[in-house]
Design an enzyme around this catalytic site. Structure first.
Site, PDB file in Angstrom:
ATOM      1  N   CYS A 121     -12.307   0.838  20.174  1.00  0.00           N
ATOM      2  CA  CYS A 121     -13.679   0.874  21.215  1.00  0.00           C
ATOM      3  C   CYS A 121     -14.772   0.170  20.484  1.00  0.00           C
ATOM      4  O   CYS A 121     -15.054   0.737  19.349  1.00  0.00           O
ATOM      5  CB  CYS A 121     -13.790   2.341  21.160  1.00  0.00           C
ATOM      6  SG  CYS A 121     -15.101   2.723  22.229  1.00  0.00           S
ATOM      7  N   SER A 179       0.672  -1.300  -0.067  1.00  0.00           N
ATOM      8  CA  SER A 179       0.064  -0.022   0.039  1.00  0.00           C
ATOM      9  C   SER A 179       0.768   1.341   0.003  1.00  0.00           C
ATOM     10  O   SER A 179       1.781   1.315   0.704  1.00  0.00           O
ATOM     11  CB  SER A 179      -0.779  -0.006   1.333  1.00  0.00           C
ATOM     12  OG  SER A 179      -1.787   1.390   1.244  1.00  0.00           O
ATOM     13  N   GLY A 180       0.633   2.124  -0.911  1.00  0.00           N
ATOM     14  CA  GLY A 180       1.344   3.521  -0.830  1.00  0.00           C
ATOM     15  C   GLY A 180       1.331   4.194   0.250  1.00  0.00           C
ATOM     16  O   GLY A 180       2.701   4.908   0.604  1.00  0.00           O
TER      17      GLY A 180
HETATM   18  N1  PLP Z   1      -2.416  -4.794   5.960  1.00  0.00           N
HETATM   19  C1  PLP Z   1      -1.801  -4.278   6.825  1.00  0.00           C
HETATM   20  C2  PLP Z   1      -0.878  -5.049   7.577  1.00  0.00           C
HETATM   21  C3  PLP Z   1      -1.930  -2.960   7.268  1.00  0.00           C
HETATM   22  O1  PLP Z   1      -1.272  -2.301   8.091  1.00  0.00           O
HETATM   23  C4  PLP Z   1      -2.985  -2.011   6.488  1.00  0.00           C
HETATM   24  C5  PLP Z   1      -3.206  -0.567   6.868  1.00  0.00           C
HETATM   25  O2  PLP Z   1      -3.231  -0.545   8.106  1.00  0.00           O
HETATM   26  C6  PLP Z   1      -3.727  -2.678   5.531  1.00  0.00           C
HETATM   27  C7  PLP Z   1      -3.538  -3.847   5.266  1.00  0.00           C
HETATM   28  C8  PLP Z   1      -4.745  -1.900   4.472  1.00  0.00           C
HETATM   29  O3  PLP Z   1      -4.010  -1.188   3.736  1.00  0.00           O
HETATM   30  P1  PLP Z   1      -5.021   0.159   2.982  1.00  0.00           P
HETATM   31  O4  PLP Z   1      -5.189   0.886   4.065  1.00  0.00           O
HETATM   32  O5  PLP Z   1      -4.029   0.718   2.001  1.00  0.00           O
HETATM   33  O6  PLP Z   1      -6.219  -0.679   2.499  1.00  0.00           O
END
Ligand code: PLP
Length: 384
Positions: free
Chosen positions: A324, A198-199
């Site tokens: 929460c 994820s960018g």
């Molecule tokens: N996987 C992990 C381990 C993450 O920490 C996150 C985001 O916090 C995601 C997936 C989801 O990424 P995105 O927010 O780009 O959907």
């Protein structure tokens, strides 16, 4: 007021170089990369450059990268593809400490009749390789295990786990959203079939991700429609964000070696300083084997949310290990899976640094954080 941003695992600041590279694609460079004319050609080229840059960071072939809207989409697409391309296999292996982008998808498929093995972790959040190997079966469609945990930073033995899956002919996906750009990943030597990223965890704006799909792995698209991304993900490309992700990947590739060391040094100084100054505090996770930027610390007999609010008033942004839910403050699923004692789990704070964190900011945290805990403990209804 001074501000110290220590929530980079939630999202990270947009790098100025990334923003600069993106801007022209919001303006004059507005073509559709699928178009035959010059407007399209210019942006198609930019998309391919970004693909090459991201592939370069990962040791992948550009053709193995497909751009998505976020890490969650990449996770969904990987699991979807594995299940759709092997309908005869009805078993999924994952862990209890995944991000909801994997965990809730696996639960969904469980409700659809799939058998799901959720591997547990020990008190340091580590997986048991023997338990993992024993779970691999002839009907396992996919293993999906995160490269690094977003809450405590643990890095999992993906190399070994992927090798074991490969020996059994089982697809292996890793959610590397927290790992990409922070630790080296070389897909020439890491035998995973699919990898999500994820960018916005590596200094692009939110809303761009990618999925690596190894050459030769059968792929079934989650989004159907046009032929973008070589038929693997429909939808006109989000050109500015793709360009930004390419630049962000290039920055990581160029500076990761140095940044890892610098960031870890600051993190360690902050962490040991807090432990020294605050009694009844402990670090959660596997300190021998974790991301360089992440520290998860529990403070006995205080509420994480109260800590966050007081830190926020001091300009310090962090995040807590609680969610929460329905009015009650439940410790996070990760800390619960690790069996962190209740009176510690409630007072858990995640501090996550970035390349922009400074020594002066760490000094500010060390000067101010202990007072927060002291104040809260003085008014805490929990004792002992
Ligand atoms: N996987 C992990 C381990 C993450 O920490 C996150 C985001 O916090 C995601 C997936 C989801 O990424 P995105 O927010 O780009 O959907």
């Amino acid at each position: 007021m001074k501000t110290v941003y220590l929530d980079n695992n939630a999202t990270s600041a947009v790098a100025p170089e990334v923003l600069d590279a993106m801007l022209p694609y919001f303006g004059e460079l507005y073509g559709n990369p699928s178009s035959m004319h010059t407007f399209g050609g210019q942006v198609a080229e930019a998309v391919e450059t970004a693909r090459e840059r991201l592939a370069g960071l990962l040791g992948a072939d550009p053709d193995e990268i497909l751009f998505t809207s976020c890490g969650s989409e990449s996770d969904n697409a990987a699991i979807w593809s594995a299940l759709q391309s092997q309908p005869e296999r009805r078993h999924i292996i994952t862990t209890r400490v995944e991000h909801p982008a994997v965990l809730s998808v696996c639960r969904y498929w469980e409700h659809q009749g799939y058998r799901v093995t959720m591997l547990g972790v020990d008190a340091k959040g580590r997986l048991d390789l023997e338990e993992y190997a024993a779970a691999l079966g002839d009907d396992t469609a996919i293993v999906s295990i995160m490269f690094a945990n977003n809450e405590v930073g643990n890095i999992y033995p993906i190399q070994r786990m992927a090798e074991l899956a490969k020996e059994r002919g089982i697809l292996f996906h890793t959610d590397a959203v927290q790992a990409v750009g922070k630790v080296p990943i070389d897909l020439r030597h890491l035998p995973v079939d699919m990898l999500s990223l994820s960018g916005h965890k590596l200094h692009t704006p939110k809303g761009i991700g990618a999925l690596y799909v190894r050459k030769g792995v059968r792929f079934r698209p989650l989004l159907r429609g046009g032929h973008q991304e070589r038929g693997r993900r429909a939808g006109t490309e989000n050109v500015p964000y793709i360009v930004g992700l390419g630049v962000a990947a290039q920055l990581c590739a160029d500076f990761m070696q140095k940044e890892r060391v610098d960031v870890a040094r600051l993190r360690d100084r902050m962490e040991s300083g807090l432990l020294e100054r605050i009694p009844d505090s402990r670090v959660n996770g596997d300190i021998q084997n974790r991301l360089p930027n992440t520290s998860n610390i529990s403070f006995k007999n205080v509420e994480g949310e109260a800590i966050l609010l007081m830190l926020d008033r001091l300009g310090i942004a962090a995040s807590s290990g609680s969610a929460c839910t329905s009015g009650s403050l439940e410790p996070s699923h990760v800390l619960r899976a690790m069996g962190v004692p209740f009176n510690y789990a409630h007072g858990s704070i995640r501090l996550s640094l970035s390349r922009y964190t400074t020594a002066e900011e760490v000094d500010y945290v060390l000067a101010n954080f202990p007072g927060v805990i002291e104040t809260l403990r003085a008014i805490s209804p929990f004792k002992g």
